[in-house]
Design an enzyme around this catalytic site. Structure first.
Site, PDB file in Angstrom:
ATOM      1  N   ASP A 177     -40.392 -65.035 -12.912  1.00  0.00           N
ATOM      2  CA  ASP A 177     -39.393 -64.417 -11.896  1.00  0.00           C
ATOM      3  C   ASP A 177     -38.252 -64.283 -12.586  1.00  0.00           C
ATOM      4  O   ASP A 177     -37.655 -63.063 -12.285  1.00  0.00           O
ATOM      5  CB  ASP A 177     -39.197 -65.383 -10.568  1.00  0.00           C
ATOM      6  N   LYS A 192     -36.280 -57.220 -26.529  1.00  0.00           N
ATOM      7  CA  LYS A 192     -36.308 -58.206 -25.464  1.00  0.00           C
ATOM      8  C   LYS A 192     -36.686 -57.180 -24.232  1.00  0.00           C
ATOM      9  O   LYS A 192     -37.247 -58.090 -23.284  1.00  0.00           O
ATOM     10  CB  LYS A 192     -35.016 -58.760 -25.045  1.00  0.00           C
ATOM     11  N   ARG A 222     -21.406 -50.072 -16.413  1.00  0.00           N
ATOM     12  CA  ARG A 222     -22.358 -51.357 -16.522  1.00  0.00           C
ATOM     13  C   ARG A 222     -22.236 -52.333 -15.493  1.00  0.00           C
ATOM     14  O   ARG A 222     -23.204 -53.069 -14.811  1.00  0.00           O
ATOM     15  CB  ARG A 222     -22.308 -51.617 -17.988  1.00  0.00           C
ATOM     16  N   GLY A 230     -23.496 -56.963 -20.273  1.00  0.00           N
ATOM     17  CA  GLY A 230     -24.472 -56.567 -21.083  1.00  0.00           C
ATOM     18  C   GLY A 230     -25.518 -57.433 -20.977  1.00  0.00           C
ATOM     19  O   GLY A 230     -25.886 -58.052 -19.654  1.00  0.00           O
ATOM     20  N   TYR A 266     -20.632 -68.257 -30.143  1.00  0.00           N
ATOM     21  CA  TYR A 266     -20.598 -69.539 -30.827  1.00  0.00           C
ATOM     22  C   TYR A 266     -20.114 -69.485 -32.265  1.00  0.00           C
ATOM     23  O   TYR A 266     -20.193 -70.728 -32.691  1.00  0.00           O
ATOM     24  CB  TYR A 266     -22.045 -70.280 -30.579  1.00  0.00           C
ATOM     25  N   THR A 317     -16.732 -51.175 -19.628  1.00  0.00           N
ATOM     26  CA  THR A 317     -17.256 -50.113 -19.081  1.00  0.00           C
ATOM     27  C   THR A 317     -17.719 -50.190 -17.714  1.00  0.00           C
ATOM     28  O   THR A 317     -18.815 -50.783 -17.365  1.00  0.00           O
ATOM     29  CB  THR A 317     -18.639 -49.605 -19.994  1.00  0.00           C
TER      30      THR A 317
HETATM   31  P1  NAP Z   1     -24.584 -56.433 -25.062  1.00  0.00           P
HETATM   32  O1  NAP Z   1     -25.704 -56.342 -24.137  1.00  0.00           O
HETATM   33  O2  NAP Z   1     -24.380 -55.361 -26.395  1.00  0.00           O
HETATM   34  O3  NAP Z   1     -23.094 -56.504 -24.597  1.00  0.00           O
HETATM   35  C1  NAP Z   1     -21.991 -56.691 -25.206  1.00  0.00           C
HETATM   36  C2  NAP Z   1     -20.898 -56.965 -23.942  1.00  0.00           C
HETATM   37  O4  NAP Z   1     -19.430 -57.106 -24.647  1.00  0.00           O
HETATM   38  C3  NAP Z   1     -20.593 -55.798 -23.326  1.00  0.00           C
HETATM   39  O5  NAP Z   1     -20.185 -55.996 -21.701  1.00  0.00           O
HETATM   40  C4  NAP Z   1     -19.575 -54.792 -23.827  1.00  0.00           C
HETATM   41  O6  NAP Z   1     -18.843 -53.989 -22.864  1.00  0.00           O
HETATM   42  C5  NAP Z   1     -18.625 -56.102 -24.264  1.00  0.00           C
HETATM   43  N1  NAP Z   1     -17.618 -55.576 -25.450  1.00  0.00           N
HETATM   44  C6  NAP Z   1     -18.133 -55.420 -26.597  1.00  0.00           C
HETATM   45  N2  NAP Z   1     -17.030 -54.969 -27.468  1.00  0.00           N
HETATM   46  C7  NAP Z   1     -15.828 -54.781 -26.427  1.00  0.00           C
HETATM   47  C8  NAP Z   1     -14.783 -54.328 -26.603  1.00  0.00           C
HETATM   48  N3  NAP Z   1     -14.084 -54.245 -27.900  1.00  0.00           N
HETATM   49  N4  NAP Z   1     -13.809 -54.543 -25.623  1.00  0.00           N
HETATM   50  C9  NAP Z   1     -14.265 -55.003 -24.201  1.00  0.00           C
HETATM   51  N5  NAP Z   1     -15.723 -55.341 -24.135  1.00  0.00           N
HETATM   52  C10 NAP Z   1     -16.482 -55.343 -25.555  1.00  0.00           C
HETATM   53  O7  NAP Z   1     -24.462 -57.812 -25.964  1.00  0.00           O
HETATM   54  P2  NAP Z   1     -25.277 -59.568 -25.429  1.00  0.00           P
HETATM   55  O8  NAP Z   1     -26.418 -59.369 -25.816  1.00  0.00           O
HETATM   56  O9  NAP Z   1     -24.897 -59.366 -23.950  1.00  0.00           O
HETATM   57  O10 NAP Z   1     -24.572 -60.363 -26.117  1.00  0.00           O
HETATM   58  C11 NAP Z   1     -23.000 -60.473 -26.083  1.00  0.00           C
HETATM   59  C12 NAP Z   1     -22.645 -61.657 -26.707  1.00  0.00           C
HETATM   60  O11 NAP Z   1     -23.197 -62.627 -26.643  1.00  0.00           O
HETATM   61  C13 NAP Z   1     -22.997 -61.490 -28.377  1.00  0.00           C
HETATM   62  O12 NAP Z   1     -21.816 -62.112 -29.140  1.00  0.00           O
HETATM   63  C14 NAP Z   1     -24.020 -62.268 -28.433  1.00  0.00           C
HETATM   64  O13 NAP Z   1     -24.148 -63.012 -29.911  1.00  0.00           O
HETATM   65  C15 NAP Z   1     -23.703 -63.531 -27.561  1.00  0.00           C
HETATM   66  N6  NAP Z   1     -24.873 -64.185 -27.201  1.00  0.00           N
HETATM   67  C16 NAP Z   1     -24.761 -65.539 -27.002  1.00  0.00           C
HETATM   68  C17 NAP Z   1     -25.793 -66.272 -26.682  1.00  0.00           C
HETATM   69  C18 NAP Z   1     -25.785 -67.903 -26.512  1.00  0.00           C
HETATM   70  O14 NAP Z   1     -26.803 -68.411 -26.529  1.00  0.00           O
HETATM   71  N7  NAP Z   1     -24.759 -68.411 -26.672  1.00  0.00           N
HETATM   72  C19 NAP Z   1     -26.972 -65.682 -26.200  1.00  0.00           C
HETATM   73  C20 NAP Z   1     -26.955 -64.198 -26.061  1.00  0.00           C
HETATM   74  C21 NAP Z   1     -25.887 -63.527 -26.455  1.00  0.00           C
HETATM   75  P3  NAP Z   1     -19.188 -52.410 -22.844  1.00  0.00           P
HETATM   76  O15 NAP Z   1     -20.072 -52.429 -21.614  1.00  0.00           O
HETATM   77  O16 NAP Z   1     -18.007 -51.869 -22.453  1.00  0.00           O
HETATM   78  O17 NAP Z   1     -20.075 -52.048 -24.146  1.00  0.00           O
END
Ligand code: NAP
Length: 278
Positions: A82, A70, A162, A135, A224, A159
């Site tokens: 944008d 991405k 971030r 994230g 989801y 964290t």
């Molecule tokens: P990412 O960039 O890897 O970010 C993950 C986030 O979750 C970070 O803020 C991380 O915190 C936090 N996290 C993970 N494990 C944790 C724990 N044990 N305790 C506390 N915080 C924790 O992933 P992303 O792309 O943002 O995606 C996040 C979620 O959204 C995923 O489950 C993904 O499947 C979902 N998602 C859904 C859609 C949708 O259309 N519904 C779209 C995109 C993503 P740290 O920074 O501390 O690691």
């Protein structure tokens, strides 16, 4: 005599076999009786650029981009919308007629469109939003909430660094809350979003204490799978309106499908069911 070539689109990722996008776009292609195919494509870091650039020659009008490309795809794009520039990542690529590659990010659009569909009277401007997570998904959501006019967006992430980076990037209306204070600070939120992966099947539960959550707060998920997460269940028990994460996935696909197949598709119950079963 040859007719118009059949339009192709797809999703590029590594891995890509888990993607629900082929089921999603396949539903719309059938619903609108369109000629076209949507294909999962797995590429590696070393083959990504060559693979992407070859797609227009094969009849592709565009592709979705998923993990881990991405951010990388922005370095190959000729036109960056944008919102993709602001987020620093793209999920929707369109091959323009003049040969240029356009990169867009529709995650924030999908997030807002989903809330509008599930809670039509929601208004971002009525009070502070609180986003759990910092994230890639959180970045798109913070950007979208600010664009919708949220007076402030408060980010809390395990964290801290971030979250600080997001504050630095988005500026004035964004503030950071220590993860250890997230539960007590929830009482100020008009909108609360879980943008972490907590609560997802195979991941730990989101265990924040929700005692301070007000019934007037709208609680939105991006997880989801499962659809009804622990957070949504507990928030509903407190009287909050809740919005599940599936709709964001469905709505983020709308602009790409429209670009590639020339029909603006509807997110309906049939689509939700097909993607849930995928
Ligand atoms: P990412 O960039 O890897 O970010 C993950 C986030 O979750 C970070 O803020 C991380 O915190 C936090 N996290 C993970 N494990 C944790 C724990 N044990 N305790 C506390 N915080 C924790 O992933 P992303 O792309 O943002 O995606 C996040 C979620 O959204 C995923 O489950 C993904 O499947 C979902 N998602 C859904 C859609 C949708 O259309 N519904 C779209 C995109 C993503 P740290 O920074 O501390 O690691």
């Amino acid at each position: 005599m040859t007719g118009e070539p059949i339009p192709l689109a797809g999703v590029i990722g590594a891995p890509v076999s888990h993607s629900r996008s082929p089921a999603l776009h396949g539903y719309w292609l059938r619903k609108y009786r369109l000629k076209g195919y949507y294909i999962p494509i797995e590429l590696g870091y070393d083959t990504f650029e060559q693979g992407l650039r070859s797609l227009p020659l094969l009849g592709f009008h565009g592709v979705n981009i998923t993990i881990p490309f991405k951010e990388k795809v922005l370095t190959l794009a000729d036109v960056i919308t944008d919102r993709a520039a602001l987020i620093g990542a793209a999920n929707t690529i369109t091959f323009l007629k003049d040969g240029r590659i356009q990169a867009d990010n529709t995650d924030g659009f999908g997030f807002i469109a989903n809330i509008r569909q599930q809670a039509p009277d929601w208004d971002a401007t009525v009070g502070p939003a609180m986003v759990l997570g910092a994230g890639g998904a959180a970045r798109a959501i913070v950007s979208a909430l600010l664009a919708e006019g949220a007076p402030s967006v408060r980010i809390s992430n395990r964290t801290r660094n971030r979250a600080d980076m997001l504050k630095e990037h988005f500026g004035g209306r964004v503030s950071v809350i220590e993860w250890s204070n997230a539960a007590s600070e929830m009482q100020h939120a008009a909108t609360l979003v879980n943008a972490t992966s907590l609560g997802m099947t195979g991941q730990p539960e989101l265990t924040l204490n929700l005692d301070r959550l007000r019934p007037s707060t709208l609680v939105a998920e991006i997880v989801y799978s499962p659809l009804n997460t622990g957070l949504l269940q507990k928030a509903a028990e407190r009287g909050c309106r809740t919005v599940d994460g599936l709709g964001m996935l469905l709505h983020q696909a709308v602009p790409g499908f429209e670009n590639w197949f020339r029909v603006r598709p509807e997110v309906d119950i049939g689509l939700r069911q097909v993607v849930l079963n995928a």
